[in-house]
Design an enzyme around this catalytic site. Structure first.
Site, PDB file in Angstrom:
ATOM      1  CG  HIS A 186      -8.046   7.921  -3.117  1.00 39.90           C
ATOM      2  ND1 HIS A 186      -7.727   7.305  -4.302  1.00 39.90           N
ATOM      3  CD2 HIS A 186      -7.871   6.991  -2.151  1.00 39.90           C
ATOM      4  CE1 HIS A 186      -7.378   6.048  -4.046  1.00 39.90           C
ATOM      5  NE2 HIS A 186      -7.456   5.831  -2.752  1.00 39.90           N
ATOM      6  CG  PHE A 229      -2.372   0.027   0.867  1.00 37.06           C
ATOM      7  CD1 PHE A 229      -2.976  -1.061   0.268  1.00 37.06           C
ATOM      8  CD2 PHE A 229      -3.132   1.162   1.102  1.00 37.06           C
ATOM      9  CE1 PHE A 229      -4.309  -1.021  -0.084  1.00 37.06           C
ATOM     10  CE2 PHE A 229      -4.466   1.212   0.752  1.00 37.06           C
ATOM     11  CZ  PHE A 229      -5.056   0.122   0.154  1.00 37.06           C
ATOM     12  NE  ARG A 260      -6.887   8.185   5.880  1.00 37.91           N
ATOM     13  CZ  ARG A 260      -7.117   7.182   5.024  1.00 37.91           C
ATOM     14  NH1 ARG A 260      -6.470   6.044   5.128  1.00 37.91           N
ATOM     15  NH2 ARG A 260      -7.988   7.330   4.042  1.00 37.91           N
ATOM     16  CD  GLU A 303      -2.758   3.918  -1.423  1.00 35.19           C
ATOM     17  OE1 GLU A 303      -3.300   5.039  -1.365  1.00 35.19           O
ATOM     18  OE2 GLU A 303      -1.934   3.519  -0.594  1.00 35.19           O
ATOM     19  CD  GLN A 336      -5.391  10.593   2.050  1.00 34.04           C
ATOM     20  OE1 GLN A 336      -6.152   9.738   2.463  1.00 34.04           O
ATOM     21  NE2 GLN A 336      -4.089  10.548   2.271  1.00 34.04           N
ATOM     22  CG  HIS A 356     -10.206   9.258   0.126  1.00 32.53           C
ATOM     23  ND1 HIS A 356     -11.299   8.511  -0.249  1.00 32.53           N
ATOM     24  CD2 HIS A 356      -9.393   8.421   0.828  1.00 32.53           C
ATOM     25  CE1 HIS A 356     -11.152   7.268   0.214  1.00 32.53           C
ATOM     26  NE2 HIS A 356     -10.022   7.190   0.872  1.00 32.53           N
ATOM     27  CG  LEU A 396     -11.943   4.734  -3.181  1.00 32.08           C
ATOM     28  CD1 LEU A 396     -10.852   5.779  -3.305  1.00 32.08           C
ATOM     29  CD2 LEU A 396     -12.133   4.350  -1.717  1.00 32.08           C
ATOM     30  NE  ARG A 423      -4.813   6.567  -0.126  1.00 30.62           N
ATOM     31  CZ  ARG A 423      -5.747   6.050   0.660  1.00 30.62           C
ATOM     32  NH1 ARG A 423      -6.420   6.812   1.491  1.00 30.62           N
ATOM     33  NH2 ARG A 423      -6.024   4.773   0.610  1.00 30.62           N
TER      34      ARG A 423
END
Lengths: 243, 564
Positions: free
Chosen positions: B234, B119, B378, B247, B232, B343, B244, B278
């Site tokens: 995304h 990730f 994050r 990821e 954030q 996001h 969405l 991100r």
């Protein structure tokens, strides 16, 4: 906005009238808009009193189940382009088999009661130690996929609204409670069959299902619900033989 | 005008929000105490269920929680409080095993162990996952446990106010959506797990319900908000509805490709490429689009084709479905159009690492809180972890508070005041509708307070917000009914969003540096000497925002340049 769709919506507000009625809205839409986007536009721009539940906009939260052109669907997963008829019209009603409270908002109580009735939680072996370490879980990939699929339920009540038996017999547990029970029964970590059997192995449990397949056809997550119920029937026979 | 319900609810702990943090908090409250959970929607509708990619935990013997903590802190651009990040990462394996024992169907390795994938910003594949529906899998297990333990949930109660009596939290005041009545809920402690505020942006992955209610209510009650300028974006959302695309797709090996067929991430993060954090990937995509290497309509391509049909349909089944449903694109055969979208809010109600706020008896956890473990950015698969770690701690702390201080009571005066406020809104006529105000707010935030920011555009946004506030103060309703009045709810939510947008813009203006998700074109570097600190926003009695600084907690990880 380069296009307009006509939404024909069944309205009902017990505060102002006793009877449901139909109201038509002309709504501008863009290509790719789902029915939910059109409904939101009505509420934001034309009539703020239009009541419907909605949240995630992408078929995950299960809020916006409603009857679109006579068949229960998620408004966020139904494209305007697919749903409109030759006259550019889409008919929208509240979900079947649940009492209407206002417009497209239904009373979900019976649905949740049935879900709660099947002991819908994992019942591991009580001798299992506390979760300090990893527990391994091995399944044939195909079996795991079936279990994983069964766990996809988003509680949207669409199967409940699509099932004609639910409509005829209010005592029937209904497809959602049964597929939820199947999700645990198919889980190798679960030992809950003796607890659930009295509820499932009952005329109003698995045996009331008449394999009409409406639930399977309507499920927006593509869960083979009818198949799961059939597996449960077989498991119940085995459980009876074992007892 | 509005009826005040004669029968108030009384409990020891009231939890607002029935998502992962709220339910986890409720389950952690000492069983000796009576907990009530209230939510403006049915529990399973909470946005936790939409989380896709995973939950990080250093499970593998080769991995260490300290490395997870380091990745989290580096990912945060050194704005995370390091003691809190360490606490979270050390607790992570326990959280995952607990959820597994409660029934979560994690994807598995062939030997039966929980599978883990790469990730963004992680130095080790440590995101545990359930295909690309990890949030739903976790949430269902927690929801099932809440049924087993007979947690009392009152759904479709919309919170209006946090009641502060004698310097402590005394409960909340809510609107019963089904009846339109006002309900007071007396409690010894209040926990907010009310989620994010993405609806202040036009392009967002967030649901209609993420309107920052809890954050705004806390601010109005005198509790500061922290780090609100860090929003954030995304990198991969479907243009249009901005649904969405996890990821996890890139974690499994998908490529980001521009119009020239180039894997452009090699120019922005040569080592981590598509699995860079991100903020970096979002800026890279925006830059490609701005410099003319995107596709018409403002997007780039996410190419999954080389992953093969089996992997896509088994481990990325949801996004397979999304791409087909919303874009008519089958990712097995064609690349998927993607663009960045709002996001997650890194900022939120200022708490310590036990969920405590400055107001005795008031706790917050999950996205509505800023502990802060996410700092300026994050990392993916850390928010599910955040909800379960800090939700539990908030429940434990709230129990302790009740043990020491007992129950409290929402005063009748306050209940009447809430009813009067609503009555005044109902009485307004001829004003603008919230719809146009909210649309302008969302457009303004997306256009002017997005991935790249400049002082002049932020000032422009600020003056627009001022105008929107003025218009909002005169706005009126279309629906004056009592039952399921969603017009009223959206009106109130718009007020919350406006208050929060003020803090986002104010923070973004004052923070004259670039850190994590906050990128100032006019201040392109990180400036630790001046800005290695949290911003705390609170309201003066006359409604003005005031900002205070708070130092970042540093334990083991000295701030360094952040490259990937």
């Amino acid at each position: 906005m380069d296009d307009t769709v006509q939404l024909d919506i069944q309205r009902f507000n017990p505060e102002t009238g006793d009877e449901p009625y139909w109201q038509t809205f002309d709504v501008p839409v863009s290509p790719g808009d789902p029915v939910l986007a059109a409904l939101m536009r009505v509420r934001e721009e034309q009539d703020g009193s239009l009541a419907f539940r909605a949240s995630c906009r992408s078929g995950i939260c299960g809020s916006d189940g409603m009857v679109i052109n006579g068949w229960p669907r998620l408004a966020c997963k139904t494209q305007v382009a697919d749903a409109r008829d030759a006259h550019g019209m889409i008919r929208i009603q509240p979900l079947f088999n649940l009492a209407c409270l206002k417009d497209l908002v239904v009373d979900q109580t019976p649905f949740w009661d049935k879900f709660r009735a099947v002991f819908p939680w994992l019942m591991p072996d009580t001798y299992e130690p506390e979760p300090e370490k990893e527990r391994r879980m091995t399944m044939e990939p195909d079996d795991f996929q079936l279990l994983s699929k069964a766990s996809d339920c988003i509680f949207c009540q669409i199967c409940f609204a699509a099932c004609p038996i639910v409509g005829l017999d209010q005592e029937f547990l209904g497809p959602q409670a049964l597929i939820k029970a199947y999700r645990f029964e198919a889980d190798p970590r679960d030992e809950g069959t003796p607890t659930r059997a009295p509820v499932l192995d009952d005329p109003e449990g698995v045996w009331r299902c008449r394999t009409i397949f409406n639930c399977t056809e309507a499920c927006p997550k593509g869960i083979p619900i009818t198949r799961g119920i059939q597996v449960l029937k077989r498991a119940m026979v085995q459980e009876e033989l074992r007892r | 005008m509005r009826a005040v319900e004669s029968k108030n609810l009384i409990c020891d702990v009231v939890v607002v929000g029935a998502g992962l943090s709220g339910l986890r908090a409720a389950l952690a409250v000492d069983p000796a105490y009576h907990v009530i959970v209230i939510s403006k929607v049915y529990p399973v509708r909470s946005h936790s269920v939409a989380a896709q990619g995973g939950i990080n935990a250093a499970l593998d013997p080769e991995d260490r929680w300290q490395d997870h903590a380091f990745d989290t802190i580096k990912g945060s651009d050194y704005l995370a409080d390091q003691d809190a990040a360490e606490l979270m990462c050390e607790d992570a394996p326990r959280v995952v095993y607990e959820m597994e024992h409660w029934g979560t169907l994690f994807s598995r390795r062939p030997d039966g162990r929980i599978a883990q994938r790469s990730f963004g910003g992680q130095g080790y594949p440590r995101a545990c996952y359930a295909a690309d529906k990890t949030g739903r899998a976790l949430y269902q297990s927690l929801f099932e446990q809440s049924i087993k333990h007979q947690v009392e949930v009152h759904q479709e109660l919309f919170v209006l106010e946090l009641a502060v009596e004698d310097g402590r939290a005394a409960g909340v005041i809510a609107l019963d959506i089904a009846t339109g009545n006002i309900v007071g809920i007396d409690a010894g402690a209040v926990i907010f797990g009310t989620g994010g505020a993405g609806m202040m942006y036009a392009r967002t992955t967030n649901p209609y319900i993420n309107t920052g209610d809890g954050m705004a209510i806390a601010l109005r009650a005198g509790v500061p908000l922290k780090d609100m300028e860090f929003v954030q974006f995304h990198p991969t959302t479907l243009p249009g509805m901005n649904v969405l695309i996890t990821e996890g797709a890139r974690g499994e090996g998908a490529y980001l490709v521009n119009r020239d067929g180039q894997r452009f991430m090699e120019r922005y993060a040569p080592k981590l490429m598509e699995v860079a954090p991100r903020d970096i990937v979002s800026r890279a995509i925006e830059t490609e689009i701005d410099e003319g290497r995107g596709f018409d309509g403002g997007y780039v391509h996410l190419d999954l084709r080389h992953l093969g049909e089996t992997l896509i349909r088994q481990r990325l089944s949801e996004i397979y479905d999304f791409a087909i449903t919303y874009k008519g694109v089958n990712p097995v055969h064609n690349p998927v159009p993607v663009q960045p979208g709002q996001h997650y809010m890194m900022g939120g109600i200022a708490t310590d690492k036990y969920g405590r706020t400055i107001l005795p008896g008031f706790y917050a956890a999950g996205e509505c809180a800023a502990v802060s473990v996410h700092g300026a950015n994050r990392l993916g698969a850390n928010s599910l972890l955040d909800t379960l770690v800090f939700g539990r701690l908030a429940g434990v702390e709230a129990s302790r508070h009740v043990a020491q201080n007992g129950r409290a009571h929402v005063s009748t005066r306050r209940l009447r005041g809430a009813a009067e406020t609503l009555g005044n809104i109902f009485a307004r006529t001829g004003g603008e509708h919230y719809g146009t105000i909210r649309r302008e707010l969302r457009e303004t935030m997306t256009r002017m307070v997005g991935t790249f920011r400049t002082g002049s555009r932020l000032e422009d946004a600020q003056s627009r917000l001022k105008d929107l506030h003025q218009r909002y103060d005169g706005a009126s309703l279309m629906d004056r009914g009592s039952l399921f009045n969603y017009d009223l709810l959206a009106f109130l939510e718009t007020g919350f969003l406006l208050d929060l947008a003020d803090t986002v813009v104010e923070g973004a203006l004052l923070r004259e540096e670039s850190r994590g998700a906050h990128a100032r074109v006019d201040f392109p570097t990180r400036r630790d000497a001046e800005f290695l600190c949290h911003f705390l926003f609170s309201r003066t009695p006359d409604g003005e925002l005031k900002m205070a600084r708070e130092p970042v907690v540093i334990t083991h990880y000295e701030p360094k340049a952040r490259t990937y």
